[in-house]
Structure formats: structure tokens, C-alpha cells
Scaffold this motif. Structure first.
Motif, PDB file in Angstrom:
ATOM      1  N   ASP A   1       0.879  -1.168   0.000  1.00  0.00           N
ATOM      2  CA  ASP A   1       0.000   0.000   0.000  1.00  0.00           C
ATOM      3  C   ASP A   1       0.915   1.216   0.000  1.00  0.00           C
ATOM      4  O   ASP A   1       1.777   1.345   0.874  1.00  0.00           O
ATOM      5  CB  ASP A   1      -0.888  -0.026   1.249  1.00  0.00           C
TER       6      ASP A   1
ATOM      7  N   CYS B   1       1.640   3.051   3.139  1.00  0.00           N
ATOM      8  CA  CYS B   1       2.179   2.265   4.248  1.00  0.00           C
ATOM      9  C   CYS B   1       3.669   2.547   4.464  1.00  0.00           C
ATOM     10  O   CYS B   1       4.491   2.219   3.596  1.00  0.00           O
ATOM     11  CB  CYS B   1       1.957   0.782   3.954  1.00  0.00           C
TER      12      CYS B   1
ATOM     13  N   CYS C   1       5.884  -0.535   4.237  1.00  0.00           N
ATOM     14  CA  CYS C   1       6.120  -0.954   2.853  1.00  0.00           C
ATOM     15  C   CYS C   1       7.323  -0.198   2.280  1.00  0.00           C
ATOM     16  O   CYS C   1       8.153  -0.774   1.566  1.00  0.00           O
ATOM     17  CB  CYS C   1       4.891  -0.684   1.996  1.00  0.00           C
TER      18      CYS C   1
ATOM     19  N   LEU D   1      -5.352   1.361   3.472  1.00  0.00           N
ATOM     20  CA  LEU D   1      -5.149   2.529   4.336  1.00  0.00           C
ATOM     21  C   LEU D   1      -5.854   3.778   3.815  1.00  0.00           C
ATOM     22  O   LEU D   1      -5.425   4.889   4.084  1.00  0.00           O
ATOM     23  CB  LEU D   1      -3.641   2.808   4.497  1.00  0.00           C
TER      24      LEU D   1
ATOM     25  N   SER E   1      -4.620   5.848  -0.819  1.00  0.00           N
ATOM     26  CA  SER E   1      -4.166   4.497  -1.161  1.00  0.00           C
ATOM     27  C   SER E   1      -4.774   4.039  -2.480  1.00  0.00           C
ATOM     28  O   SER E   1      -4.076   3.489  -3.349  1.00  0.00           O
ATOM     29  CB  SER E   1      -4.527   3.515  -0.046  1.00  0.00           C
TER      30      SER E   1
ATOM     31  N   GLU F   1       1.578   9.001   6.833  1.00  0.00           N
ATOM     32  CA  GLU F   1       0.297   8.382   7.156  1.00  0.00           C
ATOM     33  C   GLU F   1      -0.547   9.375   7.944  1.00  0.00           C
ATOM     34  O   GLU F   1      -0.037  10.133   8.764  1.00  0.00           O
ATOM     35  CB  GLU F   1       0.540   7.108   7.970  1.00  0.00           C
TER      36      GLU F   1
ATOM     37  N   THR G   1       0.123  -5.004   5.285  1.00  0.00           N
ATOM     38  CA  THR G   1       1.155  -4.748   4.284  1.00  0.00           C
ATOM     39  C   THR G   1       2.449  -4.287   4.966  1.00  0.00           C
ATOM     40  O   THR G   1       2.385  -3.656   6.023  1.00  0.00           O
ATOM     41  CB  THR G   1       0.692  -3.662   3.292  1.00  0.00           C
TER      42      THR G   1
END
Length: 249
Positions: free
Chosen positions: A90, A93, A96, A126, A136, A166, A217
Motif C-alpha cells: 500500500d 504504508c 512498505c 489505508l 491508497s 500516514e 502490508t
């Protein structure tokens, strides 16, 4: 038998007959009422199924699957090696991004060495972490448009290089288009981003991710087996390499 008794008997018989007729009438009413209820429920069910089928058909019709997508239209593949690495990610993320920084070069080298085929699944779990902008989904849809333009990995890397925090608004569509231009994508890409051509497809990819039993993720799978680090952590480059070597035999 006296006339009085015979009269009472006839009256009693008439009452019994009348009671039987009334009971039979009630049974007929009950039966037809039941039939009517069943018919109404059946009609309602058929209408409901028709609505559901129509909605499903419309939803399916609204999904534009990128022509270059693999694995039932849910991923973009790089490399031609015998071992398959599936990466579910994602773009909002942060872990990630950490995985990409830690293992991206290793994966790229294995692709160059023709040891692996890596399949990137761009999911959207997300969306709630971007203040309602669904970053996302938008970024994954933009990555799909980049794949159609032959620039998936370049755009993939640009998204991570410019990853928003985020719980921020994420990048705007204008910024997503700007990043696309930076890797050589043109008007078709921009139209796909503004027109949200692949946003519904991202939902399909995310549903497939969930249906396969995954919920976080990044998720990394080698030849069908999920690979993790110690205590279920994200695998390091070394752990991933060992898993690939073991799968290769």
C-alpha cells in the motif's frame, strides 16, 4: 324416539355440519393466505436477486483491468525467473517503504539475474489514513495507469520517494500526474488519473488480497508461501534471499 328428540337431533346435526363448513372455509382461507405470502416472498426474493445481480453486473462492468496485469488481473510482473515473489503493498504504508528500501535492490538484482519473477499487488487498505482523500486507492490506480504506459517500476519507485505521511491528505492528483510526467508518462496517464480509470480495479485487487487470507502490508509470498522475519516481522533482504534459494531448490 319422540318428535322433540328427533328435532333436537336434527338441530345438533345441522350445527355440526355448519361447524364443519366453517372449519373447511377457515382452512381454505389459511391455505390461500399462506400461498399468497409465499408468492409475495418469492417475488420479493426474485426482485432482490435481480437487483443484486444487476448491481454485481454494473460493478463488474465498472472495473477496468489493466491489459498488462497478471495473476487474474491483480498484479504487475517484472522478470522471468522460475521463483515467484508476490509483494502486496500500500503506497501509504510506511513499513512498505521500509521494506522497499531494505529489499528493493536485492529483488531488482534477482530479477536481473533471472532468478525470480516478482509480482506487485497494489492494494488499498489505508484509505482511512488520508483524511478522506482515499490516497491508497488513488495512488494504486495511478500506478496501474503507469503500468499501462510501460513505466510501472519507475512510477512505483517515484511514489515511495515522495511518500506522504500516514494520516495526511496524501499527494494530490496533480502531484501524481507530475510524478508521472517525471518518469516519461503523458496525456493518457494523466487522463486515467483524473478520470479514476483504475480505482474500481484497485478495489478488486484489495478484495483478492483479503480473500487470500492476508490483512497487513507489506505481505511477501515466495512460491505461494508467506515469508516473514522473526516473530512475524517483515522479512529482511537476507531472509527473502534464503526463501528464494530454498524455493529454487
Amino acid at each position: 324416539m319422540s318428535k322433540g328428540n328427533r328435532g333436537r337431533d336434527r338441530a345438533a346435526a345441522r350445527r355440526i355440519v355448519e361447524q364443519q363448513k366453517a372449519a373447511a372455509k377457515r382452512r381454505r382461507v389459511t391455505i390461500w393466505t399462506s400461498v399468497a405470502v409465499v408468492a409475495v416472498l418469492l417475488i420479493a426474493g426474485l426482485i432482490g436477486w435481480g437487483v443484486y445481480a444487476s448491481q454485481s453486473k454494473n460493478d463488474a462492468a465498472g472495473v477496468v483491468t489493466p491489459s498488462v496485469a497478471v495473476d487474474d488481473g491483480t498484479a504487475f510482473a517484472l522478470g522471468t525467473g522460475p521463483v515467484t515473489i508476490d509483494v502486496y503493498e500500500d503506497f501509504m504504508c510506511p513499513i512498505c517503504h521500509q521494506f522497499e528500501n531494505a529489499a528493493g535492490d536485492t529483488i531488482a538484482q534477482m530479477v536481473t539475474d533471472k532468478k525470480v519473477t516478482v509480482r506487485y499487488h497494489t492494494v488499498a487498505i489505508l484509505d482511512d489514513a488520508s483524511n478522506g482523500t482515499k490516497y491508497s486507492t488513488r495512488s494504486a490506480g495511478a500506478a496501474a495507469a503507469a503500468a499501462e504506459g510501460g513505466k510501472f517500476k519507475e512510477y512505483h519507485d517515484a511514489l515511495y520517494d515522495n511518500q506522504p505521511e500516514e494520516n495526511s491528505d496524501g499527494l494530490s492528483d496533480a502531484k501524481l500526474i507530475e510524478l508521472g510526467k517525471g518518469v516519461g508518462l503523458g496525456d493518457d496517464f494523466a487522463k486515467a488519473v483524473t478520470g479514476k480509470t483504475y480505482d474500481a480495479w484497485v478495489g478488486k485487487v484489495t478484495d483478492t488480497f483479503s480473500a487470500r487470507g492476508f490483512n497487513g502490508t507489506p505481505t511477501v509470498v515466495v512460491n505461494g508461501k508467506q515469508v516473514t522475519g522473526p516473530n512475524g516481522s517483515v522479512p529482511t533482504a537476507d531472509v527473502l534471499t534464503k526463501a528464494v534459494d530454498a524455493a529454487a531448490g
